[in-house]
Design a protein around this motif. Sequence first.
Motif, PDB file in Angstrom:
ATOM      1  N   ASP A  13       0.824  -1.219   0.000  1.00 47.67           N
ATOM      2  CA  ASP A  13       0.000   0.000   0.000  1.00 47.67           C
ATOM      3  C   ASP A  13       0.855   1.264   0.000  1.00 47.67           C
ATOM      4  O   ASP A  13       0.357   2.365   0.168  1.00 47.67           O
ATOM      5  CB  ASP A  13      -0.967   0.005   1.182  1.00 47.67           C
ATOM      6  CG  ASP A  13      -0.264  -0.035   2.527  1.00 47.67           C
ATOM      7  OD1 ASP A  13       0.972  -0.156   2.565  1.00 47.67           O
ATOM      8  OD2 ASP A  13      -0.974   0.047   3.546  1.00 47.67           O
ATOM      9  N   ASN A  14       2.141   1.105  -0.249  1.00 52.40           N
ATOM     10  CA  ASN A  14       3.070   2.236  -0.243  1.00 52.40           C
ATOM     11  C   ASN A  14       3.618   2.499  -1.653  1.00 52.40           C
ATOM     12  O   ASN A  14       4.796   2.761  -1.829  1.00 52.40           O
ATOM     13  CB  ASN A  14       4.211   1.960   0.742  1.00 52.40           C
ATOM     14  CG  ASN A  14       4.995   3.202   1.060  1.00 52.40           C
ATOM     15  OD1 ASN A  14       4.493   4.311   0.936  1.00 52.40           O
ATOM     16  ND2 ASN A  14       6.242   3.021   1.454  1.00 52.40           N
ATOM     17  N   PRO A  16       4.010   4.835  -4.815  1.00 51.06           N
ATOM     18  CA  PRO A  16       3.921   6.282  -5.071  1.00 51.06           C
ATOM     19  C   PRO A  16       2.821   6.629  -6.069  1.00 51.06           C
ATOM     20  O   PRO A  16       2.465   5.820  -6.929  1.00 51.06           O
ATOM     21  CB  PRO A  16       5.299   6.618  -5.667  1.00 51.06           C
ATOM     22  CG  PRO A  16       6.179   5.478  -5.335  1.00 51.06           C
ATOM     23  CD  PRO A  16       5.307   4.288  -5.161  1.00 51.06           C
ATOM     24  N   GLU A  17       2.285   7.843  -5.956  1.00 46.36           N
ATOM     25  CA  GLU A  17       1.198   8.296  -6.824  1.00 46.36           C
ATOM     26  C   GLU A  17       1.560   8.218  -8.301  1.00 46.36           C
ATOM     27  O   GLU A  17       0.711   7.902  -9.127  1.00 46.36           O
ATOM     28  CB  GLU A  17       0.806   9.728  -6.471  1.00 46.36           C
ATOM     29  CG  GLU A  17      -0.095   9.829  -5.277  1.00 46.36           C
ATOM     30  CD  GLU A  17      -0.581  11.252  -5.055  1.00 46.36           C
ATOM     31  OE1 GLU A  17      -0.889  11.945  -6.050  1.00 46.36           O
ATOM     32  OE2 GLU A  17      -0.643  11.647  -3.888  1.00 46.36           O
ATOM     33  N   TYR A  18       2.811   8.522  -8.646  1.00 43.09           N
ATOM     34  CA  TYR A  18       3.194   8.506 -10.051  1.00 43.09           C
ATOM     35  C   TYR A  18       3.171   7.091 -10.638  1.00 43.09           C
ATOM     36  O   TYR A  18       3.254   6.912 -11.846  1.00 43.09           O
ATOM     37  CB  TYR A  18       4.569   9.150 -10.271  1.00 43.09           C
ATOM     38  CG  TYR A  18       5.743   8.362  -9.745  1.00 43.09           C
ATOM     39  CD1 TYR A  18       6.363   7.394 -10.537  1.00 43.09           C
ATOM     40  CD2 TYR A  18       6.237   8.581  -8.471  1.00 43.09           C
ATOM     41  CE1 TYR A  18       7.441   6.666 -10.065  1.00 43.09           C
ATOM     42  CE2 TYR A  18       7.318   7.869  -7.993  1.00 43.09           C
ATOM     43  CZ  TYR A  18       7.916   6.912  -8.791  1.00 43.09           C
ATOM     44  OH  TYR A  18       8.983   6.201  -8.312  1.00 43.09           O
ATOM     45  N   ASP A  20       0.557   5.082 -10.348  1.00 47.87           N
ATOM     46  CA  ASP A  20      -0.852   4.710 -10.340  1.00 47.87           C
ATOM     47  C   ASP A  20      -1.111   3.610 -11.365  1.00 47.87           C
ATOM     48  O   ASP A  20      -0.671   3.703 -12.507  1.00 47.87           O
ATOM     49  CB  ASP A  20      -1.714   5.940 -10.651  1.00 47.87           C
ATOM     50  CG  ASP A  20      -3.177   5.690 -10.379  1.00 47.87           C
ATOM     51  OD1 ASP A  20      -3.494   4.936  -9.446  1.00 47.87           O
ATOM     52  OD2 ASP A  20      -4.013   6.250 -11.128  1.00 47.87           O
TER      53      ASP A  20
END
Length: 74
Positions: A13-14, A16-18, A20
């Motif tokens: 769950d870690n 990074p947003e980039y 996605d």
Amino acid sequence: MLPIVKVRIFLDDNVPEYMDGIIRCGSVLSYDKNSIEVDHQELIDNTEYHSEDELVEDIAKRLEVNKSIIEIIE
């Protein structure tokens, strides 16, 4: 060692947003018929998957088990 009867994959769950849309394993646990748990840290290597099916296929192959016994925990 008894044969594996169940595998649980916990997703990382870690991510990074980039990244996605990318799936990674957080942990993989297997269980034998006596519910003895084995933590497969050797499978946690930041491999990136684009679908849950791709993840399940890889883990099944690496553990030499049938895909039907694998459960993904989000």
